[in-house]
Motif scaffolding. Sequence first.
Motif, PDB file in Angstrom:
ATOM      1  N   ASP A 174       2.859  -7.834 -16.187  1.00 48.49           N
ATOM      2  CA  ASP A 174       3.779  -8.272 -14.976  1.00 48.49           C
ATOM      3  C   ASP A 174       2.876  -8.213 -13.621  1.00 48.49           C
ATOM      4  O   ASP A 174       3.507  -8.636 -12.736  1.00 48.49           O
ATOM      5  CB  ASP A 174       5.028  -7.327 -15.100  1.00 48.49           C
ATOM      6  CG  ASP A 174       5.959  -7.632 -16.340  1.00 48.49           C
ATOM      7  OD1 ASP A 174       6.016  -8.927 -16.578  1.00 48.49           O
ATOM      8  OD2 ASP A 174       6.231  -7.137 -16.974  1.00 48.49           O
ATOM      9  N   GLU A 175       1.937  -7.423 -13.758  1.00 44.50           N
ATOM     10  CA  GLU A 175       1.134  -6.954 -12.467  1.00 44.50           C
ATOM     11  C   GLU A 175      -0.133  -7.120 -12.761  1.00 44.50           C
ATOM     12  O   GLU A 175      -1.036  -6.144 -13.514  1.00 44.50           O
ATOM     13  CB  GLU A 175       1.647  -5.577 -12.071  1.00 44.50           C
ATOM     14  CG  GLU A 175       1.264  -5.295 -10.811  1.00 44.50           C
ATOM     15  CD  GLU A 175       1.881  -3.853 -10.477  1.00 44.50           C
ATOM     16  OE1 GLU A 175       2.075  -3.752  -9.168  1.00 44.50           O
ATOM     17  OE2 GLU A 175       2.292  -3.194 -11.239  1.00 44.50           O
ATOM     18  N   SER A 176      -1.041  -7.924 -12.198  1.00 38.54           N
ATOM     19  CA  SER A 176      -2.447  -8.225 -12.437  1.00 38.54           C
ATOM     20  C   SER A 176      -3.272  -6.961 -11.463  1.00 38.54           C
ATOM     21  O   SER A 176      -2.795  -6.362 -10.715  1.00 38.54           O
ATOM     22  CB  SER A 176      -2.806  -9.501 -12.288  1.00 38.54           C
ATOM     23  OG  SER A 176      -3.037  -9.697 -10.637  1.00 38.54           O
ATOM     24  N   TRP A 177      -4.409  -6.941 -11.907  1.00 37.53           N
ATOM     25  CA  TRP A 177      -5.523  -6.100 -11.158  1.00 37.53           C
ATOM     26  C   TRP A 177      -5.428  -6.524  -9.769  1.00 37.53           C
ATOM     27  O   TRP A 177      -5.592  -5.747  -8.795  1.00 37.53           O
ATOM     28  CB  TRP A 177      -6.799  -5.877 -11.940  1.00 37.53           C
ATOM     29  CG  TRP A 177      -7.664  -5.100 -11.227  1.00 37.53           C
ATOM     30  CD1 TRP A 177      -8.960  -5.377 -10.939  1.00 37.53           C
ATOM     31  CD2 TRP A 177      -7.653  -3.755 -10.858  1.00 37.53           C
ATOM     32  NE1 TRP A 177      -9.719  -4.287 -10.420  1.00 37.53           N
ATOM     33  CE2 TRP A 177      -8.889  -3.275 -10.338  1.00 37.53           C
ATOM     34  CE3 TRP A 177      -6.546  -2.822 -11.020  1.00 37.53           C
ATOM     35  CZ2 TRP A 177      -9.155  -2.054  -9.927  1.00 37.53           C
ATOM     36  CZ3 TRP A 177      -6.871  -1.472 -10.545  1.00 37.53           C
ATOM     37  CH2 TRP A 177      -8.139  -1.272  -9.947  1.00 37.53           C
ATOM     38  N   SER A 178      -5.646  -7.636  -9.635  1.00 38.26           N
ATOM     39  CA  SER A 178      -5.644  -8.382  -8.192  1.00 38.26           C
ATOM     40  C   SER A 178      -4.483  -8.190  -7.223  1.00 38.26           C
ATOM     41  O   SER A 178      -4.629  -7.787  -5.930  1.00 38.26           O
ATOM     42  CB  SER A 178      -5.975  -9.800  -8.243  1.00 38.26           C
ATOM     43  OG  SER A 178      -4.958 -10.557  -8.869  1.00 38.26           O
ATOM     44  N   ASP A 179      -3.370  -7.820  -8.071  1.00 33.32           N
ATOM     45  CA  ASP A 179      -2.033  -7.554  -7.280  1.00 33.32           C
ATOM     46  C   ASP A 179      -2.112  -6.215  -6.566  1.00 33.32           C
ATOM     47  O   ASP A 179      -1.776  -5.838  -5.572  1.00 33.32           O
ATOM     48  CB  ASP A 179      -0.949  -7.757  -8.124  1.00 33.32           C
ATOM     49  CG  ASP A 179      -0.718  -9.121  -8.561  1.00 33.32           C
ATOM     50  OD1 ASP A 179      -1.034  -9.986  -7.799  1.00 33.32           O
ATOM     51  OD2 ASP A 179       0.026  -9.222  -9.478  1.00 33.32           O
ATOM     52  N   ILE A 180      -2.701  -5.218  -7.305  1.00 31.37           N
ATOM     53  CA  ILE A 180      -2.456  -3.978  -7.014  1.00 31.37           C
ATOM     54  C   ILE A 180      -4.046  -3.313  -6.318  1.00 31.37           C
ATOM     55  O   ILE A 180      -4.096  -2.278  -5.923  1.00 31.37           O
ATOM     56  CB  ILE A 180      -2.214  -2.885  -7.812  1.00 31.37           C
ATOM     57  CG1 ILE A 180      -3.081  -2.733  -9.265  1.00 31.37           C
ATOM     58  CG2 ILE A 180      -0.805  -3.268  -8.600  1.00 31.37           C
ATOM     59  CD1 ILE A 180      -2.864  -1.764 -10.204  1.00 31.37           C
ATOM     60  N   LEU A 181      -5.122  -4.071  -6.576  1.00 24.24           N
ATOM     61  CA  LEU A 181      -6.263  -3.705  -6.163  1.00 24.24           C
ATOM     62  C   LEU A 181      -6.259  -3.447  -4.530  1.00 24.24           C
ATOM     63  O   LEU A 181      -6.906  -2.272  -4.124  1.00 24.24           O
ATOM     64  CB  LEU A 181      -7.420  -4.841  -6.299  1.00 24.24           C
ATOM     65  CG  LEU A 181      -8.847  -4.316  -5.948  1.00 24.24           C
ATOM     66  CD1 LEU A 181      -9.319  -2.995  -6.640  1.00 24.24           C
ATOM     67  CD2 LEU A 181      -9.978  -5.565  -6.575  1.00 24.24           C
ATOM     68  N   PRO A 182      -5.739  -4.037  -3.615  1.00 26.40           N
ATOM     69  CA  PRO A 182      -5.677  -3.859  -2.000  1.00 26.40           C
ATOM     70  C   PRO A 182      -5.076  -2.420  -1.947  1.00 26.40           C
ATOM     71  O   PRO A 182      -5.638  -1.530  -1.142  1.00 26.40           O
ATOM     72  CB  PRO A 182      -4.825  -5.040  -1.564  1.00 26.40           C
ATOM     73  CG  PRO A 182      -5.029  -6.069  -2.242  1.00 26.40           C
ATOM     74  CD  PRO A 182      -5.170  -5.437  -3.721  1.00 26.40           C
ATOM     75  N   GLN A 183      -4.055  -2.000  -2.769  1.00 28.24           N
ATOM     76  CA  GLN A 183      -3.456  -0.692  -2.622  1.00 28.24           C
ATOM     77  C   GLN A 183      -4.409   0.540  -3.050  1.00 28.24           C
ATOM     78  O   GLN A 183      -4.445   1.609  -2.633  1.00 28.24           O
ATOM     79  CB  GLN A 183      -2.283  -0.623  -3.263  1.00 28.24           C
ATOM     80  CG  GLN A 183      -1.466   0.637  -3.097  1.00 28.24           C
ATOM     81  CD  GLN A 183      -0.398   0.753  -4.214  1.00 28.24           C
ATOM     82  OE1 GLN A 183       0.146  -0.184  -4.944  1.00 28.24           O
ATOM     83  NE2 GLN A 183       0.265   2.045  -4.272  1.00 28.24           N
TER      84      GLN A 183
END
Length: 219
Positions: free
Chosen positions: A94-103
Amino acid sequence: MHHSGLRDVKSQPSHVLKSERARLKFGLSSFQSTGDFSWKYADADFIMLAAIIRHVSHQSYAHYVMTHVMKPAHVRTFKAAPQVRARELPVNKDESWSDILPQVSANFGAGDYLMTPRDYWRMVMTDVLSKPRFLHQLLRVQTTPGQESYFGGVYVNDPIIHANGSYGAYNCCLWANMRTKQMLIFFANNIGYEDLRNAGGDLFQLYFGYPYVKGTDQP
């Protein structure tokens, strides 16, 4: 101890912050000083500490931590978040590494470096549980028996310390007995933070043999 009066300004960069200098610059622009010195968790406290380490040591934060914390603990993997590839992480549908990497990349000194679970265990065992002087400091901060205190990145309720971490569906909790050196670490990649807290409590009871109840003395 999170009594600094600093509070996070909840913001997220539009892109991944690849350099330590960029993460520091973003971090130092993402908090405010409130003048309220009651306890309040804030990533800003860790960001400020990392900035002080850079300034005083005349080294990068990563180099200082690797030299003085990770190498003595024989940690083998210690990477800045932007250096970690998605294939190195457990998959979350449901949530890729690229989705949360900026945070993740924005949390300078408060989560922008990653290690393996085994290395995390090594670090806690060597740099915390095997250091009598540091354990003495932890025990001293609990002024009221049974009342949880916070110091050095962990919650303290003699003889137990614990910590939690969360990025989206990636969660972790740690429990350790400072006197017996028993330790439980649980990582998950498919549950929310509240489920992680509940699962951690259940695992604590299974491993240590009694329930952890905040605000009461522990055996």
